[in-house]
Write a protein that holds these residues in place. Structure first.
Motif, PDB file in Angstrom:
ATOM      1  N   GLY A 144       3.733  -5.618  -6.175  1.00 47.84           N
ATOM      2  CA  GLY A 144       2.847  -4.532  -6.553  1.00 47.84           C
ATOM      3  C   GLY A 144       1.848  -4.890  -7.630  1.00 47.84           C
ATOM      4  O   GLY A 144       0.740  -4.385  -7.653  1.00 47.84           O
ATOM      5  N   MET A 145       2.233  -5.777  -8.556  1.00 49.03           N
ATOM      6  CA  MET A 145       1.321  -6.208  -9.620  1.00 49.03           C
ATOM      7  C   MET A 145       1.756  -7.591 -10.088  1.00 49.03           C
ATOM      8  O   MET A 145       2.885  -8.026  -9.844  1.00 49.03           O
ATOM      9  CB  MET A 145       1.313  -5.227 -10.787  1.00 49.03           C
ATOM     10  N   GLU A 147      -0.016  -2.807  -3.409  1.00 47.40           N
ATOM     11  CA  GLU A 147       0.970  -1.886  -2.838  1.00 47.40           C
ATOM     12  C   GLU A 147       0.926  -1.815  -1.307  1.00 47.40           C
ATOM     13  O   GLU A 147       1.625  -0.990  -0.717  1.00 47.40           O
ATOM     14  CB  GLU A 147       0.738  -0.474  -3.404  1.00 47.40           C
ATOM     15  N   ARG A 148       0.139  -2.673  -0.657  1.00 47.04           N
ATOM     16  CA  ARG A 148      -0.013  -2.583   0.801  1.00 47.04           C
ATOM     17  C   ARG A 148       1.038  -3.434   1.520  1.00 47.04           C
ATOM     18  O   ARG A 148       0.747  -4.150   2.467  1.00 47.04           O
ATOM     19  CB  ARG A 148      -1.432  -3.005   1.195  1.00 47.04           C
ATOM     20  N   TRP A 149       2.278  -3.330   1.077  1.00 43.24           N
ATOM     21  CA  TRP A 149       3.316  -4.168   1.644  1.00 43.24           C
ATOM     22  C   TRP A 149       3.618  -3.821   3.094  1.00 43.24           C
ATOM     23  O   TRP A 149       3.891  -4.708   3.910  1.00 43.24           O
ATOM     24  CB  TRP A 149       4.590  -4.068   0.799  1.00 43.24           C
ATOM     25  N   PHE A 206      10.985  -9.329   0.053  1.00 41.46           N
ATOM     26  CA  PHE A 206      11.537  -8.513  -1.020  1.00 41.46           C
ATOM     27  C   PHE A 206      10.513  -7.433  -1.341  1.00 41.46           C
ATOM     28  O   PHE A 206       9.383  -7.733  -1.739  1.00 41.46           O
ATOM     29  CB  PHE A 206      11.819  -9.370  -2.255  1.00 41.46           C
ATOM     30  N   VAL A 207      10.891  -6.168  -1.154  1.00 39.81           N
ATOM     31  CA  VAL A 207       9.935  -5.066  -1.206  1.00 39.81           C
ATOM     32  C   VAL A 207      10.268  -4.118  -2.352  1.00 39.81           C
ATOM     33  O   VAL A 207      11.383  -3.586  -2.438  1.00 39.81           O
ATOM     34  CB  VAL A 207       9.915  -4.282   0.122  1.00 39.81           C
ATOM     35  N   THR A 208       9.287  -3.908  -3.234  1.00 41.70           N
ATOM     36  CA  THR A 208       9.410  -2.897  -4.287  1.00 41.70           C
ATOM     37  C   THR A 208       8.517  -1.710  -3.920  1.00 41.70           C
ATOM     38  O   THR A 208       7.963  -1.649  -2.836  1.00 41.70           O
ATOM     39  CB  THR A 208       8.992  -3.477  -5.644  1.00 41.70           C
ATOM     40  N   SER A 209       8.374  -0.758  -4.812  1.00 44.59           N
ATOM     41  CA  SER A 209       7.493   0.419  -4.630  1.00 44.59           C
ATOM     42  C   SER A 209       7.904   1.294  -3.450  1.00 44.59           C
ATOM     43  O   SER A 209       7.098   2.079  -2.954  1.00 44.59           O
ATOM     44  CB  SER A 209       6.020  -0.022  -4.443  1.00 44.59           C
ATOM     45  N   ILE A 210       9.123   1.186  -2.998  1.00 46.19           N
ATOM     46  CA  ILE A 210       9.594   1.965  -1.851  1.00 46.19           C
ATOM     47  C   ILE A 210       9.785   3.437  -2.231  1.00 46.19           C
ATOM     48  O   ILE A 210       9.473   4.340  -1.446  1.00 46.19           O
ATOM     49  CB  ILE A 210      10.918   1.385  -1.324  1.00 46.19           C
ATOM     50  N   ASP A 211      10.268   3.676  -3.433  1.00 45.91           N
ATOM     51  CA  ASP A 211      10.698   5.022  -3.806  1.00 45.91           C
ATOM     52  C   ASP A 211       9.557   5.955  -4.195  1.00 45.91           C
ATOM     53  O   ASP A 211       9.772   7.143  -4.394  1.00 45.91           O
ATOM     54  CB  ASP A 211      11.689   4.948  -4.975  1.00 45.91           C
TER      55      ASP A 211
END
Length: 341
Positions: free
Chosen positions: A77-78, A108-110, A123-128
């Protein structure tokens, strides 16, 4: 080139190592995990032969054969936060011996990036932070099993989940500092609207709750949006510390903000922690702490533990059921709080 003047092939490596082509393929591709790729001695012989001959695997052919790309994607994300950079370093150190490269996605365009891809692990963040986040992860998992989700809202479904909530740490940090200060401020990356609660509570909104519970406020006056990178945070910190509402205790939403505030205090001649206490919500890596250790709430050995989970998923070629990994936060005292408390 081999002695016949043509590119070195997998068969050349197998012949030199004294193993079958299938065994050489298993060792160099990582397919089948530990059980299928031979003993440590066999692996060493195959890798030694490949290095001596200068064998370069054909990644396109491997991708067609295995459905994997030979890479690990970290959707962080950053890029500014020392936390993400330290995680990337830990993953890289474990991935390279397995012939896996590490790629960092810094926005954030995962979901768009990973859709239709076939990385060994993502490995994916920003899901929530969005209502559709969990379903997007499930959608990706239908096409690939190499996923580790960093989330508090989703359960494992052919992918691993790392659950690690920072929100209780915000409450604990507020109580710790409020016990010896009349006012505690919060350093956030972006402006927030106290009347509009996000889909998933942000650290700043949890800070507002902690201030309200303590009878302090209005809480929004205690929240300072410093910007979304280290330079912006440093410049904001300089102006803040030089202004009329100079704080004596600050909770920082991220490690890079805590570092920026600490450096700004040094430039302003403000003594830390005697005249300014700082607590970071999130691990601050040792090699990023230029002016001494910062007190923070975080997870013990978080980078090593998370990197091990990511690599294990990248090497899994059997699509094993996902696991839930819970990481508990604790306080790590440093030089930015009084008496290390």
């Amino acid at each position: 080139m081999n002695t016949a003047g043509r590119p070195v092939t997998l068969a050349d490596v197998a012949k030199k190592a004294g193993v079958s082509v299938a065994t050489a393929s298993f060792v160099l591709s990582g397919r089948g995990g530990e059980r299928s790729s031979g003993s440590p001695e066999t692996k060493a012989k195959v890798r030694g032969a490949a290095e001596e001959l200068g064998y370069v695997p054909n990644r396109n052919a491997r991708s067609l054969r295995t459905g994997r790309s030979g890479g690990i994607v970290l959707a962080l994300g950053m890029l500014e936060d020392p936390w993400g950079l330290s995680l990337a370093g830990a993953v890289r150190d474990r991935a390279l011996p397995e012939d896996l490269s590490t790629l960092i996605l810094g926005d954030e365009r995962w979901f768009e990036f990973l859709s239709g891809s076939a990385f060994d692990c993502s490995f994916v963040t920003s899901i929530d932070f969005t209502p559709e986040g969990p379903e997007q992860v499930r959608h990706l998992a239908r096409g690939q099993s190499g996923i580790v989700a960093f989330s508090e809202r989703i359960e494992p479904e052919r992918f691993d989940v790392v659950s690690s909530s920072a929100l209780p740490a915000v409450h604990a940090a507020y109580q710790r500092l409020r016990a010896r200060h009349e006012s505690v401020a919060f350093m956030s990356g972006r402006e927030i609207d106290p009347e509009r609660r996000p889909f998933f509570p942000s650290r700043a909104h949890v800070f507002l709750d902690a201030a309200a519970e303590a009878g302090d406020g209005p809480g929004i006056d205690l929240v300072h949006a410093s910007g979304t990178d280290r330079q912006q945070s440093f410049e904001y910190s300089q102006a803040w510390l030089d202004g009329p509402d100079r704080p004596t205790a600050v909770i920082c939403s991220t490690g890079y903000q805590a570092l920026a505030l600490q450096v700004a205090a040094m430039h302003a001649g403000i003594s830390v922690p005697e005249d300014l206490e700082i607590i970071s919500i999130g691990d601050v890596p040792d090699d990023a702490q230029m002016l001494g250790p910062i007190s923070y709430y975080g997870v013990q050995d978080v980078f090593a533990r998370m990197a091990d989970i990511i690599l294990a998923r990248a090497l899994d070629r059997e699509g094993t059921p996902g696991s839930l990994h819970r990481f508990d936060w604790e306080f790590f005292p440093g030089g930015t709080t009084i008496d290390g408390d």
